[in-house]
Design a protein around this motif. Sequence first.
Motif, PDB file in Angstrom:
ATOM      1  N   ASP A 102     -19.510 -36.617  12.626  1.00 39.08           N
ATOM      2  CA  ASP A 102     -18.664 -36.812  13.714  1.00 39.08           C
ATOM      3  C   ASP A 102     -17.331 -36.929  13.998  1.00 39.08           C
ATOM      4  N   ALA A 103     -16.574 -37.315  12.520  1.00 41.32           N
ATOM      5  CA  ALA A 103     -15.089 -37.077  13.142  1.00 41.32           C
ATOM      6  C   ALA A 103     -14.803 -35.494  12.136  1.00 41.32           C
ATOM      7  N   ALA A 104     -15.388 -34.621  11.767  1.00 45.61           N
ATOM      8  CA  ALA A 104     -15.498 -33.075  11.756  1.00 45.61           C
ATOM      9  C   ALA A 104     -15.749 -32.192  12.785  1.00 45.61           C
ATOM     10  N   GLY A 105     -16.288 -32.952  13.468  1.00 43.60           N
ATOM     11  CA  GLY A 105     -16.689 -32.291  15.265  1.00 43.60           C
ATOM     12  C   GLY A 105     -15.495 -32.497  15.890  1.00 43.60           C
ATOM     13  N   ASP A 106     -14.873 -33.958  16.278  1.00 42.00           N
ATOM     14  CA  ASP A 106     -13.635 -34.393  16.168  1.00 42.00           C
ATOM     15  C   ASP A 106     -12.217 -33.220  15.870  1.00 42.00           C
ATOM     16  N   LEU A 107     -11.991 -33.419  14.340  1.00 38.90           N
ATOM     17  CA  LEU A 107     -11.416 -32.458  13.738  1.00 38.90           C
ATOM     18  C   LEU A 107     -11.116 -31.328  14.562  1.00 38.90           C
ATOM     19  N   PHE A 108     -12.179 -30.607  13.831  1.00 38.52           N
ATOM     20  CA  PHE A 108     -12.702 -28.791  15.319  1.00 38.52           C
ATOM     21  C   PHE A 108     -11.958 -29.393  16.020  1.00 38.52           C
ATOM     22  N   SER A 109     -12.490 -29.670  17.310  1.00 35.85           N
ATOM     23  CA  SER A 109     -12.364 -29.905  18.632  1.00 35.85           C
ATOM     24  C   SER A 109     -10.271 -30.317  18.764  1.00 35.85           C
ATOM     25  N   LEU A 110     -10.484 -30.809  17.882  1.00 35.83           N
ATOM     26  CA  LEU A 110      -9.075 -31.299  18.081  1.00 35.83           C
ATOM     27  C   LEU A 110      -8.158 -30.306  17.986  1.00 35.83           C
TER      28      LEU A 110
END
Length: 261
Positions: A169-177
């Motif tokens: 989930d954190a990786a998804g937030d980072l990629f999207s950011l």
Amino acid sequence: MDNRVAENVLGTLGAVCWSIQLLPQIIINYRRHDTEGLQGSMMLLWAVAGVPLGVYNIVEEFNIALRIQPQILTTLSLLTWAQCLYYGKKYRIVKCCVAVTSLLLLLGGIEAGLIFGLRAAKNRGLEWPLILMAVLSASLLAAGVLRHYWDIYVHRTVRGISFIFVGIDAAGDLFSLVSVLFGPPIDVLGIVIYGTELTLWIGIFICGAVYNLRPWIKEHCRQDINVADPLSLHPMPSSTSVFRTASGSRVMERRPWHNSS
């Protein structure tokens, strides 16, 4: 052009991470046959958050991955919530299936109605309803994570939640950011949304390091010392070893009586 490609690739990676993030948690729940520590309210909040997020992504005509991702989020969140009911509250599986199906139909109907309504509003030049959807989805997602912070505060440990799930989930937030940063007009609202949730997940990792990892390391170091020198801990016995010694001495005292008889 390069920025546009990077934006799409990173956005797609973020959507993929969010689509599969709950699978490790579901698998762990199934293997343990237990959901103690996992917050059912968090899963419900995430299921509801998928509705405004799906409306926003569809009305704004994002790529197909971002349109499908909220639907997967809602479905997997409800499935995880059903596990909380089945393993935690001991509901019958039929009751869990009825609850999940009813909520899926209800949330799906609400999302479909909002899509038609907000498309009409957008054609009239109204932007605030879409902004409301983005803020609402981000608030519900953040509230779900904050619910777990309360459990950590009460129990002084990170329990029930899969760190693999947290990492994905954190990786998804980072990629999207990063994807938002590559966009031609920098979306401040998107930065706030993704940055807030990423910060909350980093906080979960820090809590895990303090309350879970550090005691685990200390315990293993203590075991290594005990194996290397079994007599090294005898001068300062723990309370449990004192009780064991006392009970052991009582048993030794009784043995001669049994032998004499």
